[in-house]
Design an enzyme around this catalytic site. Structure first.
Site, PDB file in Angstrom:
ATOM      1  N   GLY A  19       0.829  -1.197   0.000  1.00 34.91           N
ATOM      2  CA  GLY A  19       0.000   0.000   0.000  1.00 34.91           C
ATOM      3  C   GLY A  19       0.857   1.238   0.000  1.00 34.91           C
ATOM      4  O   GLY A  19       2.068   1.173   0.239  1.00 34.91           O
ATOM      5  N   GLY A  21       0.579   5.647   0.930  1.00 33.67           N
ATOM      6  CA  GLY A  21      -0.250   6.735   1.429  1.00 33.67           C
ATOM      7  C   GLY A  21       0.396   8.060   1.109  1.00 33.67           C
ATOM      8  O   GLY A  21       1.355   8.131   0.333  1.00 33.67           O
ATOM      9  N   GLY A  24       4.057   7.910   2.859  1.00 30.85           N
ATOM     10  CA  GLY A  24       5.021   6.835   2.684  1.00 30.85           C
ATOM     11  C   GLY A  24       4.368   5.592   2.164  1.00 30.85           C
ATOM     12  O   GLY A  24       3.171   5.557   1.889  1.00 30.85           O
ATOM     13  N   VAL A  26       3.743   1.288   2.402  1.00 29.57           N
ATOM     14  CA  VAL A  26       3.603   0.204   3.364  1.00 29.57           C
ATOM     15  C   VAL A  26       4.030  -1.098   2.683  1.00 29.57           C
ATOM     16  O   VAL A  26       3.539  -1.426   1.609  1.00 29.57           O
ATOM     17  CB  VAL A  26       2.151   0.074   3.871  1.00 29.57           C
ATOM     18  CG1 VAL A  26       2.056  -1.050   4.894  1.00 29.57           C
ATOM     19  CG2 VAL A  26       1.669   1.384   4.468  1.00 29.57           C
ATOM     20  N   LYS A  41       5.761   0.371   7.649  1.00 31.45           N
ATOM     21  CA  LYS A  41       5.444   1.642   7.011  1.00 31.45           C
ATOM     22  C   LYS A  41       6.713   2.480   6.962  1.00 31.45           C
ATOM     23  O   LYS A  41       7.322   2.754   7.993  1.00 31.45           O
ATOM     24  CB  LYS A  41       4.348   2.359   7.789  1.00 31.45           C
ATOM     25  CG  LYS A  41       3.914   3.658   7.132  1.00 31.45           C
ATOM     26  CD  LYS A  41       2.649   4.187   7.741  1.00 31.45           C
ATOM     27  CE  LYS A  41       2.161   5.400   6.964  1.00 31.45           C
ATOM     28  NZ  LYS A  41       0.820   5.808   7.352  1.00 31.45           N
ATOM     29  N   ASP A 130      -7.194  12.260  12.733  1.00 31.11           N
ATOM     30  CA  ASP A 130      -7.390  11.940  11.318  1.00 31.11           C
ATOM     31  C   ASP A 130      -8.206  10.656  11.167  1.00 31.11           C
ATOM     32  O   ASP A 130      -7.852   9.757  10.404  1.00 31.11           O
ATOM     33  CB  ASP A 130      -6.039  11.826  10.605  1.00 31.11           C
ATOM     34  CG  ASP A 130      -6.155  12.116   9.103  1.00 31.11           C
ATOM     35  OD1 ASP A 130      -7.228  12.597   8.670  1.00 31.11           O
ATOM     36  OD2 ASP A 130      -5.185  11.853   8.372  1.00 31.11           O
TER      37      ASP A 130
END
Lengths: 335, 169
Positions: A19, A21, A24, A26, A41, A130
């Protein structure tokens, strides 16, 4: 640049990218010391300062079935990797993309799980700041099980925490940001509760929240217990539900409307099969088969499958230097 | 009838053919693999495999269902030579913008920041006033005078271009 096959801090080998984001990427990583796959991460040092500080202060306090707590972190060069359990079912964003609006039973169960996580977080005088579908991860299966993740923006609101750690700019995601936070109010647990309200609205409607302003309670819910519960989460400060505990208490008496006979929701395993060279117990030895038939000269032309691993001692030394640098940076920034 | 066969029979009722056939056709016409099709439909790759392998009947998310209809139409149009693959892919991406079940914010065309600023200026005073004010201060504050004229009296596209330039976009 971190690439597949690299080993960090002599311990975590990057297996594949699962993944990415805003800050950064993952990776699925293999833990050579303890065995087992984890999520790693990778952040730049600048992006990691807040989370390193958070982890130092709070990390171990958040062992909870609905929180993805970081297990540890290692620094190397200008990067920091946080390790955490690999949660395989994707995020609530993935689930909403697959199904649109969720059955009320799912929406209410997920809301209660989010609130139970926030009870613990807020109890430690921390605001997540968040809460949104992207940061809510799911365990695969046919029953809802979410885990709140990404504490990179979390902040302590304890009375004794230094004032400077409260950043003076607005942090959060448009659409999930309570109006008082957007107008520059100090971080407050109430803002997380507002965001839970937006997430609940999104699960019930299958729509994205408006970037500005508060989403409207759906017409068909307006005179129901669920509609009332939702509107109290989305209400302005003063009339908003005042704590996660109080919200859970209210939620307990909200009945879930029975789902119509649709196909049941299932959270799929979103982390793909292991790439070649990896098995359930870690790296598998290279297959001797075809290679044996290749002439030694040709074999030299075949690149090594993985980069040579660093000697553990050197890597640990580098990691130690990285950690010291980070702590120094943290002290300088937040002293 | 096996479970998979039952699912495929129900898919035929809903989509005209089992989804493995429907998506195979689209994939061939558009030259997309399964992961790329999942992305285009806005669903996860495991969900798409469930549908293709006959483990699930329906595309549950109405937005994705609308994109599937658009995907089939686009693939047919490519096969008959009416549109290019690039046009087809763009058409599928726009499918949910024309449907009513997405959030209203998602379908509203993006408004330039300058338009909002101009609204504020125009709600405050007439264009002539801003020009007059600009003339009065230009000698001492030329940049501020320019700002007053651009947002108070210029055309929307000029204001947008000026804003972009100021912000280095």
């Amino acid at each position: 640049m971190w690439v597949m096959g690299d080993v960090y801090a002599g311990r975590f080998e990057l297996v594949d990218l699962v993944g990415s984001g805003a800050h950064g990427s993952v990776w699925r990583v293999w833990d050579h010391r303890d065995g087992g796959y984890l999520a790693g991460k990778v952040l730049s040092q600048a992006d990691s300062v807040a989370i390193v500080r958070f982890f130092r202060e709070q990390g171990l306090r958040f062992q909870h079935p609905h929180i993805v707590a970081p297990l540890g972190w290692v620094g190397e060069d200008d990067r920091v990797m946080f390790t955490m359990p690999l949660v395989r079912g994707g995020s609530l964003t993935t689930l909403l993309n697959d199904y649109g609006a969720l059955p009320q039973r799912w929406a209410l169960a997920i809301t209660d799980q989010l609130l139970s996580a926030l009870e613990v977080v807020h109890g430690a005088e921390v605001v997540h700041r968040d809460i949104k579908p992207h940061n809510i991860l799911l365990e695969p299966g046919t029953q809802p099980h979410v885990r709140v993740s990404d504490f990179g923006t979390a902040v302590s609101v304890a009375d004794d925490s230094p004032r400077l750690t409260r950043l003076h700019h607005v942090v959060g995601t448009p659409g999930y940001l309570a109006s008082e936070a957007a107008e520059g109010a100090d971080p407050d647990p109430l803002q997380d509760l507002y965001a839970v309200g937006v997430v609940l609205w999104q699960m019930l409607t299958g729509e994205r929240p408006p970037r500005l302003g508060t989403p409207a309670v759906p017409v068909d819910l307006q005179d129901t217990a669920l509609g009332g519960f939702l509107s109290r989460l989305l209400a302005p400060v003063g009339s908003r539900t005042h704590s996660a505990t109080e919200a859970r208490r209210q939620l307990r008496i909200v009945p879930a409307q029975a789902a119509h006979a649709d196909e049941p929701v299932e959270v799929f395993d979103q982390v793909g099969a292991l790439p070649e060279g990896w098995g359930p117990d870690g790296p598998t030895p290279a297959e001797p088969g075809p290679i044996a038939t290749i002439t030694p000269a040709a074999q030299e032309l075949i690149p090594a499958r993985r980069a040579p691993r660093w000697p553990v001692a050197v890597a640990l030394g580098v990691a130690a230097v990285g950690i010291v640098l980070l702590v120094v940076a943290g002290v300088l920034l937040f002293a | 009838m096996s479970e998979v066969a039952q699912v495929r029979a129900k898919q035929s009722e809903l989509y005209g053919a089992p989804l493995n056939e429907v998506l195979q056709r689209c994939s061939a016409a558009l030259g997309l693999n399964q992961a790329q099709m999942a992305k285009l439909l806005g669903i996860s790759a495991p969900m798409l495999s469930q549908l293709i392998n006959g483990h699930r009947i329906k595309v549950a998310n109405p937005t994705a269902a609308a994109r599937l209809v658009a995907l089939v139409q686009a693939a047919d149009a490519v096969s008959s030579g009416e549109i290019t693959v690039a046009q087809a892919v763009a058409a599928v991406g726009e499918a949910d913008a024309t449907e009513s079940f997405t959030a209203t914010t998602a379908i509203r065309p993006k408004r330039h920041l300058a338009a909002d600023i101009q609204d504020v200026f125009r709600a405050t005073a007439a264009a002539g006033d801003f020009i007059g004010a600009a003339n009065a201060i230009r000698a001492e504050y030329p940049d501020v005078a320019e700002l007053l004229v651009v947002y108070g009296a210029e055309r929307a596209d000029t204001a947008a271009a000026w804003t972009d330039q100021k912000l280095g976009r």
